[in-house]
Motif scaffolding. Sequence first.
Motif, PDB file in Angstrom:
ATOM      1  N   HIS A 175       0.793  -1.232   0.000  1.00 56.59           N
ATOM      2  CA  HIS A 175       0.000   0.000   0.000  1.00 56.59           C
ATOM      3  C   HIS A 175       0.824   1.280   0.000  1.00 56.59           C
ATOM      4  O   HIS A 175       0.382   2.302  -0.516  1.00 56.59           O
ATOM      5  CB  HIS A 175      -1.008  -0.015   1.150  1.00 56.59           C
ATOM      6  CG  HIS A 175      -2.313  -0.609   0.723  1.00 56.59           C
ATOM      7  ND1 HIS A 175      -2.383  -1.832   0.110  1.00 56.59           N
ATOM      8  CD2 HIS A 175      -3.581  -0.136   0.789  1.00 56.59           C
ATOM      9  CE1 HIS A 175      -3.652  -2.090  -0.187  1.00 56.59           C
ATOM     10  NE2 HIS A 175      -4.398  -1.079   0.215  1.00 56.59           N
ATOM     11  N   HIS A 221     -11.198  -5.019  -2.216  1.00 58.62           N
ATOM     12  CA  HIS A 221     -11.071  -5.517  -3.590  1.00 58.62           C
ATOM     13  C   HIS A 221     -10.653  -6.986  -3.683  1.00 58.62           C
ATOM     14  O   HIS A 221     -10.231  -7.458  -4.740  1.00 58.62           O
ATOM     15  CB  HIS A 221     -10.154  -4.601  -4.403  1.00 58.62           C
ATOM     16  CG  HIS A 221     -10.764  -3.252  -4.610  1.00 58.62           C
ATOM     17  ND1 HIS A 221     -10.386  -2.156  -3.890  1.00 58.62           N
ATOM     18  CD2 HIS A 221     -11.789  -2.858  -5.407  1.00 58.62           C
ATOM     19  CE1 HIS A 221     -11.145  -1.121  -4.232  1.00 58.62           C
ATOM     20  NE2 HIS A 221     -12.001  -1.516  -5.159  1.00 58.62           N
ATOM     21  N   CYS A 280      -3.151   5.418  -5.492  1.00 57.86           N
ATOM     22  CA  CYS A 280      -4.532   4.928  -5.603  1.00 57.86           C
ATOM     23  C   CYS A 280      -5.391   5.337  -4.416  1.00 57.86           C
ATOM     24  O   CYS A 280      -6.514   5.770  -4.576  1.00 57.86           O
ATOM     25  CB  CYS A 280      -4.546   3.412  -5.765  1.00 57.86           C
ATOM     26  SG  CYS A 280      -6.202   2.740  -5.913  1.00 57.86           S
TER      27      CYS A 280
END
Lengths: 417, 166
Positions: free
Chosen positions: A64, A122, A360
């Motif tokens: 991340h 996700h 993102c």
Amino acid sequence: MGKTFAEKVLGKKAGKDVVAGEIVEIVPDFAMSHDNTAAIAKTFEKIGVAQLYDPNLHVIILDHAAPAPNAKFAENHKEIREFVRKHGIPNFFDINRGICHQVMVEEGFALPGLVVVGSDSHSTTYGAVGAFGTGIGRSEMAVIMATGRIWLRVPETMKIVVQGTPPEGVSAKDIMLKIIGDLGADAATYMAVEFTGETIERMTLASRMVLSNMAVEMGAKIGYIPPDDTTLEYVRPRARKEFEVIHSDPDATYAETHTFDVSDLEPQVACPHTVDNVKPISEVKGTKIHQVFFGSCTNARLEDFEVVAKALKGRRVHPDVRMLVFPASQQVYLEALKKGYLQTILEAGAIVMNANCGPCMGNHAGIPASGEVSLSTSNRNFRGRQGNVEAEVYLCSPLTAAASAIAGEIADFRDVL
Amino acid sequence: MELIRGKVWKYGDDVNTDVIFPGKYTYTVTDPEEMAAHALEDLDPDFAKNMKPGDIVVAGKNFGCGSSREQAAFALKYAGVGAVVAKSFARLYFRNAINAGLPVIQAPEAVDAIEPGEVIEIDLEKGELRCKAGTFRFPPLPDAVLGIFQAGGLIPYTRKRLGIEG
Ligand code: SF4
């Protein structure tokens, strides 16, 4: 009466016959967590169990904010590495591997008929290979660490049938944006979504992953695509565990069925600030952009690089646009390198970063400034998603992103290329 | 299980996790009391100040949509919210709420009938909601889930199951 995929998989796991609406308690086949593992580990420690129920159940992937952009993230990564070592978790992938969902599929953890949960919304991506993949909360992951178990409600199923051959250059992303735009962001809440139809049967696995990945943007619990030869060819050589292909029965009961014909589909764009605010390119082209983010678990696989490299070949990224490129994984990175795609992309003036989530969710590496417009191949455009509430995020396909990067504004690739 | 009884705070559709517990606090605010003070901050700044423990949040469809952040459930729990009644819940919010020990009740008809500010009563075991307009039934929670509530959330429930005391 016939059963759906969801009913069959969860029934098999629970060891009994189940129907939609029931709650089962099961041991998942794999449980994925990423940079949030440090927080999960703290909750695990609160439970008061000394050892993990089964270290082999867990897959931990750092993606991340990789490499760590500041001391806080660095500490976080350090805590995770220590936790992994302490508990002997074999399936650990450090910051040099790629985005969690891509890695789960590439490394053969996501497999047909398996239940694979992730503490990330996700995790529906695993449906692309026919797994029951779904997102769970952090406390739940901590409890899986302690007991191996999780409760799941057996979902009703929505069937989405896609037919027709889309016009050249119109991709899985355009199809999925169209579906979400038409059905709405809460259309599939609590439901399993099953994607079928000739268009999907003809899709590559990478394209199918786009649909499953974004199924959660309609509220879905899973985004299942029935496995076929395309699936098996991909999963067989990399499978980490025995698996069983499970299909819905022909007479299964579906809560809803929606059919889409994509023969005349235009490129689609999701406008700020919701994923279902979708418009055809003709209505948004001309919108000035400042940054193009080509990356994420939605759209940064080899086929996407091929499309983008072809579009950028012999052309330049517009001087007013910063184009940031993040391959979905190290494997994708290497392949794109070997095929010369990265060279083309670099020569066009884009910046190629390492395989990770990038901006993102606004952690690092390309946060847009206030008032700027970011055009993104990712899956979410909520206000503030890329780290600045004063920025606007539009979502599109890799080809639309490349064409727009050249034009300096949201563009129809048919006008630019 | 005791009856849940409290005053109604009524809101609309699509109350998302950002307005329930703002993203800017997710890494910095972890103390339960402080989390409670920010509950519903960006939707209704008066809520946290004026609500009383046991009060009930009533809302439209898709309550808790958006992020998977658990804090959005824990903040309401720590504030002492007795239950959330909505037309529907986002899936991850529903799970997180149960795991936080926060009762979540899906009762679309009741939501239309309930008036802001009235006092309502909820019987989780029977699956009954009583308000001025009458009594509404909702599917009682399955045993597995009821057990988590009774223990006060997933972590205490797990500790109890594992026989860990305290
Ligand atoms: S790329 Fe974006 S959506 Fe995918 S896992 Fe990373 S932060 Fe989440």
